[in-house]
Scaffold this motif. Structure first.
Motif, short mmCIF file in Angstrom:
data_model
loop_
_atom_site.label_atom_id
_atom_site.label_comp_id
_atom_site.label_asym_id
_atom_site.label_seq_id
_atom_site.Cartn_x
_atom_site.Cartn_y
_atom_site.Cartn_z
N ILE A 101 41.32 27.93 46.72
CA ILE A 101 41.33 26.55 47.31
C ILE A 101 41.93 25.60 46.08
O ILE A 101 42.21 24.27 46.35
N SER A 102 42.24 25.83 44.86
CA SER A 102 43.15 25.18 43.98
C SER A 102 44.51 25.04 44.28
O SER A 102 45.17 24.02 44.14
N THR A 103 45.21 26.14 44.71
CA THR A 103 46.70 26.05 44.81
C THR A 103 46.93 26.21 46.43
O THR A 103 48.13 25.90 46.84
N GLU A 104 45.91 26.36 47.23
CA GLU A 104 46.07 26.36 48.70
C GLU A 104 47.14 27.72 49.24
O GLU A 104 47.50 27.64 50.41
N GLU A 105 47.28 28.45 48.21
CA GLU A 105 47.64 29.83 48.63
C GLU A 105 46.83 31.07 48.97
O GLU A 105 45.83 31.18 48.56
N ARG A 106 47.35 31.97 49.73
CA ARG A 106 46.64 33.03 49.89
C ARG A 106 46.35 33.94 48.86
O ARG A 106 47.19 33.70 48.02
N ALA A 107 45.06 34.57 48.75
CA ALA A 107 44.72 35.30 47.94
C ALA A 107 44.23 36.79 48.15
O ALA A 107 44.23 37.16 49.56
N ASP A 108 43.85 37.45 47.29
CA ASP A 108 43.37 38.82 47.62
C ASP A 108 42.14 38.84 46.84
O ASP A 108 41.67 38.19 46.06
N GLU A 109 41.17 39.84 47.21
CA GLU A 109 39.79 40.14 46.90
C GLU A 109 40.00 40.22 45.33
O GLU A 109 39.23 39.73 44.58
N GLU A 110 41.09 40.88 44.97
CA GLU A 110 41.06 41.24 43.25
C GLU A 110 41.37 39.83 42.31
O GLU A 110 41.13 39.83 41.34
N ASP A 111 41.65 38.72 43.09
CA ASP A 111 42.04 37.72 42.65
C ASP A 111 40.80 36.85 42.27
O ASP A 111 40.55 35.85 41.59
N ILE A 112 39.54 37.20 42.77
CA ILE A 112 38.04 36.46 42.48
C ILE A 112 37.95 36.27 41.05
O ILE A 112 37.34 35.44 40.79
N PHE A 113 38.42 37.22 40.37
CA PHE A 113 37.60 37.10 39.10
C PHE A 113 38.86 36.65 38.30
O PHE A 113 38.55 36.45 36.98
N GLU A 114 39.99 36.30 38.49
CA GLU A 114 40.99 35.65 37.84
C GLU A 114 41.24 34.09 37.89
O GLU A 114 41.93 33.54 36.98
N SER A 115 40.37 33.46 39.14
CA SER A 115 40.82 32.02 39.24
C SER A 115 39.44 31.45 39.40
O SER A 115 38.96 31.55 40.13
N TYR A 116 39.46 30.66 38.33
CA TYR A 116 37.98 29.70 38.28
C TYR A 116 38.30 28.52 37.45
O TYR A 116 39.41 28.60 36.66
#
Length: 116
Positions: A101-116
């Protein structure tokens, strides 16, 4: 508020507000157990389902008949809790997808722990 009439941009802005609110609450805690103990009843009263997983807590919000959002509470390297910028939602074409929701780009489940 009628979600069916919101544009995608408005919907993402609302997600950002929810994420910021949940983060402000989560940052008061350093363990999932303490967060659950303090917040579980309040979340249930508000209709937000809290689910515990091994590495994160999941907040599920059913917004209307078809619209929903999942938010992920994670532990930061400094030991506090926060909410990931990655959410799972039913996007504008009714597909379950992860979104940063910061970049409005699609992500993957693995990204959950990298983006905050």
């Amino acid at each position: 508020m009628d979600l069916t009439t919101m544009s995608t941009k408005e919907r993402i802005e609302m997600m950002r507000k929810r994420q910021a609110y949940f983060s402000a609450v989560a940052e008061e805690y350093t363990s999932f157990a303490d967060f659950i103990k303090a917040q579980e009843m309040w979340l249930a009263i508000m209709g937000i389902e809290l689910t515990e997983h091994e590495d994160y807590l999941q907040l599920y919000i059913q917004l209307d008949f078809t619209e929903y959002e999942y938010y992920f509470i994670i532990q930061t390297p400094d030991g506090t809790l926060t909410v990931s910028d990655i959410i799972l939602w039913q996007d504008e074409v009714c597909c379950n997808s992860y979104l940063n929701i910061s970049t409005e780009e699609r992500a993957d489940e693995e990204d959950i722990f990298e983006s905050y």
